[in-house]
Scaffold this motif. Structure first.
Motif, PDB file in Angstrom:
ATOM      1  N   GLY A 271     -35.638 -34.643 -50.107  1.00  0.00           N
ATOM      2  CA  GLY A 271     -37.044 -35.210 -50.016  1.00  0.00           C
ATOM      3  C   GLY A 271     -36.765 -36.583 -49.306  1.00  0.00           C
ATOM      4  O   GLY A 271     -35.925 -36.877 -48.354  1.00  0.00           O
ATOM      5  N   ASP A 272     -37.939 -37.393 -49.903  1.00  0.00           N
ATOM      6  CA  ASP A 272     -37.884 -38.602 -49.705  1.00  0.00           C
ATOM      7  C   ASP A 272     -37.436 -39.682 -50.764  1.00  0.00           C
ATOM      8  O   ASP A 272     -38.149 -40.734 -50.471  1.00  0.00           O
ATOM      9  N   ALA A 273     -36.967 -39.120 -51.827  1.00  0.00           N
ATOM     10  CA  ALA A 273     -36.473 -40.013 -52.554  1.00  0.00           C
ATOM     11  C   ALA A 273     -37.709 -40.992 -53.685  1.00  0.00           C
ATOM     12  O   ALA A 273     -37.341 -42.103 -53.880  1.00  0.00           O
ATOM     13  N   ASP A 274     -38.888 -40.172 -53.740  1.00  0.00           N
ATOM     14  CA  ASP A 274     -39.858 -40.898 -54.436  1.00  0.00           C
ATOM     15  C   ASP A 274     -40.626 -40.015 -55.583  1.00  0.00           C
ATOM     16  O   ASP A 274     -41.542 -40.797 -56.158  1.00  0.00           O
ATOM     17  N   HIS A 275     -39.842 -39.030 -56.149  1.00  0.00           N
ATOM     18  CA  HIS A 275     -40.391 -38.411 -56.840  1.00  0.00           C
ATOM     19  C   HIS A 275     -40.815 -39.037 -58.377  1.00  0.00           C
ATOM     20  O   HIS A 275     -41.638 -39.105 -58.962  1.00  0.00           O
TER      21      HIS A 275
ATOM     22  N   GLY B 131     -40.407 -42.082 -58.832  1.00  0.00           N
ATOM     23  CA  GLY B 131     -41.583 -43.288 -58.854  1.00  0.00           C
ATOM     24  C   GLY B 131     -42.896 -42.957 -58.825  1.00  0.00           C
ATOM     25  O   GLY B 131     -43.551 -43.231 -59.519  1.00  0.00           O
ATOM     26  N   ASN B 132     -43.168 -41.799 -57.967  1.00  0.00           N
ATOM     27  CA  ASN B 132     -44.404 -41.389 -57.991  1.00  0.00           C
ATOM     28  C   ASN B 132     -45.086 -40.844 -59.435  1.00  0.00           C
ATOM     29  O   ASN B 132     -46.097 -41.366 -59.713  1.00  0.00           O
ATOM     30  N   MET B 133     -44.255 -40.128 -60.197  1.00  0.00           N
ATOM     31  CA  MET B 133     -44.482 -39.382 -61.445  1.00  0.00           C
ATOM     32  C   MET B 133     -44.549 -40.465 -62.320  1.00  0.00           C
ATOM     33  O   MET B 133     -45.520 -40.832 -63.292  1.00  0.00           O
TER      34      MET B 133
ATOM     35  N   GLY C 168     -43.382 -27.747 -48.870  1.00  0.00           N
ATOM     36  CA  GLY C 168     -43.202 -29.056 -49.039  1.00  0.00           C
ATOM     37  C   GLY C 168     -41.998 -29.709 -48.169  1.00  0.00           C
ATOM     38  O   GLY C 168     -41.688 -29.048 -47.142  1.00  0.00           O
ATOM     39  N   ARG C 169     -41.716 -31.089 -48.299  1.00  0.00           N
ATOM     40  CA  ARG C 169     -40.799 -31.854 -47.564  1.00  0.00           C
ATOM     41  C   ARG C 169     -39.386 -31.136 -47.327  1.00  0.00           C
ATOM     42  O   ARG C 169     -38.633 -31.023 -46.414  1.00  0.00           O
ATOM     43  N   ALA C 170     -38.754 -30.550 -48.441  1.00  0.00           N
ATOM     44  CA  ALA C 170     -37.701 -29.760 -48.640  1.00  0.00           C
ATOM     45  C   ALA C 170     -37.410 -28.752 -47.657  1.00  0.00           C
ATOM     46  O   ALA C 170     -36.342 -28.223 -47.213  1.00  0.00           O
TER      47      ALA C 170
HETATM   48 MG    MG Z   1     -43.287 -38.911 -50.630  1.00  0.00          MG
END
Ligand code: MG
Ligand code: ADP
Ligand code: MG
Length: 204
Positions: free
Chosen positions: A31-35, A37-39, A172-174
């Motif tokens: 994905g975009d390496a933010d999961h 940080g998001n959570m 999703g992105r994946a």
């Molecule tokens: Mg994202």
């Protein structure tokens, strides 16, 4: 509810913070390496809102958490976890049994499926959430205690999470990666397994 909603949210926040790097590394692969940080950002805000409001009613706790997650997390996981907690809130009555938690959890999962349109096997959080909801219902039907029911739900969620590695992402992105998504564990299924484990820790 046999699960203390306030403790559930706080335990999930602590667990997400503890696993932030792992969640981000999994999302970096497909994905975009933010999961992570998001959570973490969303759950830090959810705990801050609990502290500030002093709310303890289970339905209100879940509703407030939903609103904060929708507001704070950009990306797919914000609306999805937000919907989960919102539907949980809507299904919570005044009961205090594990049966009520199982019903609320199922309502939350149904909300995620309705919102994200992912089916079982699409390599998403649904692959951890649906087996957990199934396990909870089975255990409730068999008359299990809250602790035993949630132990089974944790095992089911973690097995579902592990099963995502072999899957091809279809949501999703994946999913943009096609075949290259195979061989990587799904980040959202990983955080969803933490959500179920947090509920186990919140049995009172
Ligand atoms: Mg994202
Ligand atoms: P983004 O992909 O917008 O950066 P995150 O990285 O926070 O959002 O979350 C990614 C996770 O969201 C995925 O690993 C997957 O489990 C979950 N996800 C993405 N799309 C869907 C969907 N349509 N239904 C269910 N879960 C989804
Ligand atoms: Mg991401």
């Amino acid at each position: 509810m046999a699960v203390d909603a306030t403790v559930w949210v706080r335990e999930f926040a602590a667990s997400v913070a503890e696993h932030e790097e792992e969640l981000t590394a999994l999302d970096a692969a497909i994905g975009d390496a933010d999961h992570g940080g998001n959570m973490r950002r969303g759950m830090v805000a959810a705990v801050a809102a609990l502290d500030e409001s002093g709310i303890t009613d289970p339905g209100e706790v879940c509703k407030q958490t939903a609103m904060v997650l929708i507001r704070t997390i950009g990306g797919a996981s914000g609306p999805l976890y937000g919907t989960f907690f919102l539907r949980c809130a809507g299904a919570l009555g005044s009961g205090s049994e594990i049966a009520e938690f199982a019903k609320a959890f199922r309502a939350g999962v149904d909300g995620v499926v309705a919102r994200g349109k992912a089916e079982l096997g699409d390599k998403t959080m649904v692959d951890a959430l649906t087996p957990a909801a199934d396990a909870l219902e089975e255990q409730v039907t068999a008359g299990a205690s809250a602790a035993a029911a949630l132990d089974a739900a944790v095992r089911a969620a973690e097995a579902g999470r592990d099963g995502t590695t072999a899957l091809l992402a279809r949501k999703g992105r994946a999913s943009y990666l096609g075949e290259r998504s195979v061989g990587h564990q799904d980040p959202g299924a990983t955080s969803a397994a933490l959500l179920v484990r947090a509920a186990r820790e919140a049995v009172r």
